[in-house]
Design a protein around this motif. Structure first.
Motif, PDB file in Angstrom:
ATOM      1  N   LYS A 223      67.456 121.460  -1.921  1.00 15.77           N
ATOM      2  CA  LYS A 223      67.384 120.508  -0.815  1.00 15.77           C
ATOM      3  C   LYS A 223      68.048 121.062   0.439  1.00 15.77           C
ATOM      4  CE  LYS A 223      68.205 115.672   0.408  1.00 15.77           C
ATOM      5  NZ  LYS A 223      68.719 114.369  -0.017  1.00 15.77           N
ATOM      6  N   LYS A 224      69.215 121.661   0.292  1.00 12.40           N
ATOM      7  CA  LYS A 224      69.904 122.229   1.461  1.00 12.40           C
ATOM      8  C   LYS A 224      69.136 123.416   2.027  1.00 12.40           C
ATOM      9  CE  LYS A 224      74.394 123.756   3.215  1.00 12.40           C
ATOM     10  NZ  LYS A 224      74.310 122.793   4.341  1.00 12.40           N
ATOM     11  N   GLU A 227      66.381 121.779   4.045  1.00 14.01           N
ATOM     12  CA  GLU A 227      66.878 121.039   5.210  1.00 14.01           C
ATOM     13  C   GLU A 227      67.414 121.952   6.304  1.00 14.01           C
ATOM     14  OE1 GLU A 227      69.792 118.408   3.621  1.00 14.01           O
ATOM     15  OE2 GLU A 227      68.333 116.828   3.150  1.00 14.01           O
ATOM     16  N   THR A 230      64.376 124.031   8.650  1.00 14.08           N
ATOM     17  CA  THR A 230      63.254 123.214   9.074  1.00 14.08           C
ATOM     18  C   THR A 230      63.117 123.266  10.585  1.00 14.08           C
ATOM     19  OG1 THR A 230      63.538 121.711   7.210  1.00 14.08           O
ATOM     20  CG2 THR A 230      62.267 120.901   9.080  1.00 14.08           C
TER      21      THR A 230
END
Length: 270
Positions: A223-224, A227, A230
């Protein structure tokens, strides 16, 4: 027959002219600049037959082989002081090059691993709700973290196809803010390495320490990674995953990664 060292890129270019023909079977995807680098380091070798040529790049514990095949009836007997590995890329399981694999099996190689390519466009990212956890994430910064990452990756990844990094390469990724570390309390428990190539954010390595699995660490790392990389809905992410690693595939598909219909099979001669 033993290997011969290549001392000039001119020799490589001559091999291309002689053996890289219209219907040549090859797994060569090496850029010219990379060939120059390994030649300058004294790590490029060749083996030549009447119709075929084989280029071998010396790694720490093995040779990486790139072939140019024009005759599958020739015998190839490579004599080296280390194992030899190669990878063959193809489009989908239905196009797996069985004749080519059988050729190499007749010449002392065995199938090793098959990996699949997965891709994600940020606009199709699945929003994942993760359980609250005390796991902390940070970008690697210190020499101690560099060696912790190296030990973690080397203990979990395949040494022939895992693209294991030297400590100098790890320091480079750290300097570029390309390694994320996970901590539970004060204990190092996982890491993810990535890099940007041709506008694609590649996930190169991700490992959770065996003693800390079940804490959602891999989910947090992925997820990191997404994120923090992006730039918009068209941001693209890719990775390679061993095709029978069901847990890893489940992790990636949860976020929206899909199989690109591209796979690679590695072969190994010990």
């Amino acid at each position: 027959m033993s290997l011969n060292k290549i001392n000039s890129f001119i020799d490589v270019d001559l091999f291309f002219q002689k053996y890289f023909l219209k219907n040549t079977l090859t797994n060569n995807y090496v850029l010219a600049e990379t060939y120059r680098e390994v030649i300058n380091a004294g790590k490029l070798f060749y083996y030549e037959t009447a119709s075929n040529v084989f280029l071998l790049v010396e790694k720490e514990n093995f040779y990486q082989l790139y072939f140019f095949l024009n005759n599958l009836n020739e015998n190839v007997h490579l004599v080296t002081d280390k194992p030899i590995t190669m990878e063959i890329v193809y489009r989908g399981a239905q196009n797996k090059p069985l004749d080519l694999i059988r050729f190499w099996e007749r010449n002392e190689f065995k199938e090793h691993l098959t990996r699949d390519n997965f891709s994600l466009i940020h606009g199709k990212l699945n929003q994942i709700e993760l359980n609250k956890t005390s796991v902390q994430l940070k970008y690697a910064e210190t020499t101690e973290e560099a060696y912790l990452v190296k030990q973690l990756f080397e203990g979990a990844l395949d040494k022939y196809t895992g693209d294991l990094m030297s400590i100098n390469e790890i320091f480079t990724f750290i300097n570029n803010k390309n390694i994320i570390c996970a901590y539970l309390g004060n204990q190092f428990c996982g890491a993810l390495q990535f890099e940007v190539k041709n506008n694609i954010i590649w996930l190169g390595h991700i490992v959770t320490d065996l003693n800390f699995r079940g804490n959602g660490i891999a989910n947090l790392l992925v997820k990191k990674y997404i994120e923090d990389n992006t730039l918009g809905d068209q941001s693209r992410y890719q990775l390679w995953v061993i095709n029978d690693n069901i847990a890893a595939k489940s992790l990636y598909t949860k976020f929206g990664f899909i199989y690109t219909n591209k796979s690679t099979t590695s072969l190994l001669k010990l």
